[in-house]
Each structure stands twice: as C-alpha cells, then as structure tokens.
Design an enzyme around this catalytic site. Structure first.
Site, PDB file in Angstrom:
ATOM      1  N   ASP A  11      23.351  46.039  50.913  1.00 56.10           N
ATOM      2  CA  ASP A  11      22.353  45.023  51.235  1.00 56.10           C
ATOM      3  C   ASP A  11      21.322  45.492  52.253  1.00 56.10           C
ATOM      4  O   ASP A  11      20.117  45.350  52.042  1.00 56.10           O
ATOM      5  CB  ASP A  11      23.033  43.743  51.744  1.00 56.10           C
ATOM      6  CG  ASP A  11      23.662  42.951  50.598  1.00 56.10           C
ATOM      7  OD1 ASP A  11      23.311  43.202  49.435  1.00 56.10           O
ATOM      8  OD2 ASP A  11      24.509  42.089  50.892  1.00 56.10           O
TER       9      ASP A  11
ATOM     10  N   ARG B 298      27.590  39.617  67.513  1.00 54.61           N
ATOM     11  CA  ARG B 298      26.259  39.244  67.031  1.00 54.61           C
ATOM     12  C   ARG B 298      25.209  39.108  68.134  1.00 54.61           C
ATOM     13  O   ARG B 298      24.114  39.644  68.008  1.00 54.61           O
ATOM     14  CB  ARG B 298      26.314  37.968  66.183  1.00 54.61           C
ATOM     15  CG  ARG B 298      27.234  38.066  64.960  1.00 54.61           C
ATOM     16  CD  ARG B 298      27.054  39.357  64.219  1.00 54.61           C
ATOM     17  NE  ARG B 298      27.791  39.399  62.964  1.00 54.61           N
ATOM     18  CZ  ARG B 298      28.065  40.531  62.317  1.00 54.61           C
ATOM     19  NH1 ARG B 298      27.697  41.700  62.817  1.00 54.61           N
ATOM     20  NH2 ARG B 298      28.705  40.508  61.180  1.00 54.61           N
TER      21      ARG B 298
ATOM     22  N   ASP C 140      26.635  34.247  60.519  1.00 56.53           N
ATOM     23  CA  ASP C 140      25.988  35.379  61.182  1.00 56.53           C
ATOM     24  C   ASP C 140      24.459  35.238  61.233  1.00 56.53           C
ATOM     25  O   ASP C 140      23.832  35.577  62.226  1.00 56.53           O
ATOM     26  CB  ASP C 140      26.394  36.691  60.508  1.00 56.53           C
ATOM     27  CG  ASP C 140      27.842  37.060  60.808  1.00 56.53           C
ATOM     28  OD1 ASP C 140      28.305  36.728  61.914  1.00 56.53           O
ATOM     29  OD2 ASP C 140      28.497  37.667  59.953  1.00 56.53           O
TER      30      ASP C 140
ATOM     31  N   SER D  87      34.454  41.011  51.548  1.00 51.22           N
ATOM     32  CA  SER D  87      33.399  41.212  52.542  1.00 51.22           C
ATOM     33  C   SER D  87      34.111  41.447  53.868  1.00 51.22           C
ATOM     34  O   SER D  87      34.908  40.616  54.313  1.00 51.22           O
ATOM     35  CB  SER D  87      32.510  39.976  52.608  1.00 51.22           C
ATOM     36  OG  SER D  87      31.760  40.008  53.795  1.00 51.22           O
TER      37      SER D  87
END
Ligand code: ARG
Length: 401
Positions: A16, A97, A126, A177
């Site tokens: 991605d 994050r 996220d 994932s």
C-alpha cells in the site's frame, strides 16, 4: 496544480505505501514524494526499505531510528498510567502513531513540505491517530490519505503499482494485517474476522504456545524508580533493553497474548489478536507497586484517570489538552512509586508473587495479627459509631414509617 507540491509519506515498504508513491504523483499531482520509515524496533531490513522507496520514485528516502523515543516518551507514560484499552489492550500500536506523526511533521518542517501522507484505509483507528496528531503538531500541513480514497482492492493496487514500474516480491501473501514494533504485535483480518475461530499458531511470533513452554516457572524481579522501569533482576538497565529482554523471557513462557473483540473509534467492532509480553507484565507489576506505595484515595481515583487516558490514546488524542492535563496528574503520583516486584512466569501466566519498597505505605506492625500488633483496637469502636451514623439514622427514620 496538484493537491500538494512536496509531500512526506509515512513508508513501511509494504504494497500500500509503495503504491502511494506513484499514486500521489500521478493522481494527486504531487511533484516530490519524500518517504519516511521509522525504526521502532520491528527488526526489519531498513536499508532494503530505503532502497525500495527510491525505486518506487521517491525523491528522498528517510529512515529514522526512534525505538528509544517510543519507549521513553510514549511507553513509559502509558505504563505509569497502567494503560489498557477496554481493560486488555496495552496500546502497543496506538502508542507508535503519535510518534510517527511527530517524525513526519519534523521532516515536513525540515524539508519545507506542504503536506504529509499515510497509507491508512478509512476503516481503522490509525488514520484518526495520524490525522489528528499531525494537525495538532502543525495545523498548516495538509494530510493526504490516498488509500482512503482510491477504492482499489489489494490486487488492483498491485496492478496499479506494476503499471507504474513497481515490482512486488512474489511471496504467498499473508491473509493477516500485522503491525509490529518493540512494544508488541497487532494481528487482524483473514480467518480472525470470524470471532469464533481460534487464532492459529501461525499468527504468533513473540509468544510460545502453552504446550511448548518450559515446565519449570521462572522468576523475574522488576525494579521501578519513580514509576519508570529501571532494573531487571537487580541490575540497572535501560527501559528499552528491559522491554526487549522481558519480551523474550515472558514470551518464552507463553505470556503476553490477548484475543479480544474491541470497539474501534469509527464505530466498528473488530476482532484483534495482540502479543505484548513485556508491556503487559510491566503494567501489572507497576500497578502492583502502586498498591504498595500510593494512598487508597489516590489509587482509587487514578483508576478513573487511567480509563480515560487509555481511551484518549486509543482514540488518537495523544496531543490533546485533556491528555496533557492527565499527564500532569499521573506524573505527580509517581514520585514515590519505587521498589521491586517479583513476577513468576509459568504456562501463560505472569503472577505477581512479591513486592518491596523503601517508600511502601504498607506497615507490617499495623497489618499483623501477631503479638507485635500496633493497631489501636479501642479506636475502632468509636470510628465505627461515627462511620455508621448516617445509615443508623436512615434506618431509624424508615422504621418510624
Ligand atoms: N486495533 C489496534 C489499534 O487500533 C491495532 C491496529 C493495527 N493496525 C494495523 N495497521 N494493522 O490500535
């Protein structure tokens, strides 16, 4: 004119974020993409990731070492807050994050970029954490999230990349994932989407299956100084090394797995598997040491603060004013949270079996049922009379009908 001229993109080397590079240039009209990969102790080949970004068309490919910063400025405060989202998830992904957001904003400022970008989809937490944190740190920066808009399946994204000169290693693609840093692993999707399915052993990488753990228990002693983990088995050690070592020790005994249904901020319930051996042991040990060193009212009031704190971190509000205010409270409580906690690791359990502190409020002379008892038993009667008085008056009133 595109949506931005120069963009700093959060880069992982995966499909991605790699596709994001040509996509930003071709569909968003961006002229320069600078990628930034953060080393958060995930043990990946960052030189290869750096090269990959350049091949995919990045102008500049940055790799930033930030594992120590993750531990010192994000994990340690969370441990002091005994932070567990919905009582279970130690926030190992969520804590990274706001740090990545800070690295992106610092790079954007340094390179004069007018936007930052990330590869998050529109369904997760996220994206919220990145967008809100970036905006908090520099409200003038635009945030671009190509994968939130492009509506491509994974196969389509790969095809798009290949049409723009990217090549992807032909390996059997995992249905999961996975997000990974020194604090833990988060695993979702694939067969885990059915909450009735037990997670297969293949999803785990930091913890052993109980059947494969040692038959003998192992004891570890964790030392805290003013709420910071500073010692392991009596030796002074950096908190990062302590976390790395404890991940191995606890993971070896099958400690650190969480399997839960959690409530995402975007309204979806999701099934998550976590592995965070060190972080879970440290929160349990720290909480135990607090019960020895904090007064009853501070301990009990702090529970509510911890719950709010955990939700703020989960919900992307690391840089919010409420979070800063709670940090002030938590910091104030930690000055005397020093001492050692003894933990027994065995067959998936991390049991606290002992604790000691020079600043303990526990007094054996008051607690004992033996001869040395110093508690004034006579005082109990008067105390109970006053304590029960409102209830006595209520009861008498009720009886008068
Ligand atoms: N559910 C966890 C969280 O919101 C983990 C997210 C994992 N992220 C990922 N890109 N796989 O913190």
């Amino acid at each position: 004119m595109g949506r931005a001229n120069r963009v700093v993109l959060a880069y992982s080397g995966g499909v991605d974020t790699s596709v994001c590079i040509p996509y930003l240039k071709n569909e968003f009209g961006v002229s320069e993409v600078i990628t930034l990969a953060a080393d958060l102790g995930q043990g990946e080949d960052l030189d290869a990731i750096r090269a990959k970004a350049l091949t995919a068309g990045a102008t500049e490919s940055l790799v930033v070492q930030a594992t120590e910063e993750l531990v010192a400025n994000y994990a340690v405060p969370a441990i002091q807050a005994n932070a567990l989202y919905e009582n279970r998830y130690p926030l190992s992904t969520a804590l990274a994050r706001p740090l990545i957001a800070k690295l992106l904003v610092d790079a954007a400022n340094e390179y004069g970029a007018d936007a930052v970008a990330h590869g998050c989809t529109g369904k997760g937490n996220d994206q919220v954490r990145f967008d809100v944190s970036i905006t908090a740190l520099n409200p003038n920066l635009k945030v671009l999230a190509p994968a939130r808009e492009w509506g491509m399946s994974r196969q389509e994204a790969i095809a798009y990349g290949e049409n723009h000169g990217l090549t992807f290693a032909v390996k059997k693609s995992s249905p999961y994932s996975i997000d990974f840093n020194v604090l833990g692993r988060s695993i979702e999707a694939g067969p885990l989407e059915n909450p009735w399915n037990e997670a297969l052993e293949e999803v785990f990488a930091m913890t052993r299956a109980i059947a494969d753990t040692p038959d003998e228990p192992e004891y570890v002693e964790i030392g805290f100084t003013a709420g910071v983990p500073t010692h392991l088995n009596g030796e002074a050690i950096s908190t990062l090394t302590l976390i790395e070592t404890l991940n191995t020790l606890a993971g070896n005994h099958g400690v650190g797995r969480v399997d839960m249904i959690e409530n995402r901020l975007v309204g979806i319930k999701s099934r998550e598997i976590y592995e965070a051996p060190a972080l879970l042991v440290l929160v349990a040990a720290h909480r135990d040491l607090e019960s020895l060193t904090l007064t009853a009212d501070v301990t009990q009031y702090k529970r509510g603060v911890e719950d709010t704190y955990s939700r703020l971190v989960y919900n992307g509000l690391w840089y919010s004013p409420l979070k800063a205010a709670l940090d002030g409270f938590i910091h104030q409580t930690q000055a005397r949270v020093s001492g050692t906690v003894r933990v027994k690791l065995h067959k998936g359990n991390a049991q606290i079996v002992g604790r000691q502190s020079d600043t303990a409020l526990y007094s054996e002379a008051l607690a004992t049922y033996g001869r040395e008892d110093q508690f004034d038993h006579q005082s109990a009667e008067g105390f109970i009379y006053v304590w029960g008085l409102p209830t006595r008056i209520w009861s008498e009133q009720l009886r008068q009908g």
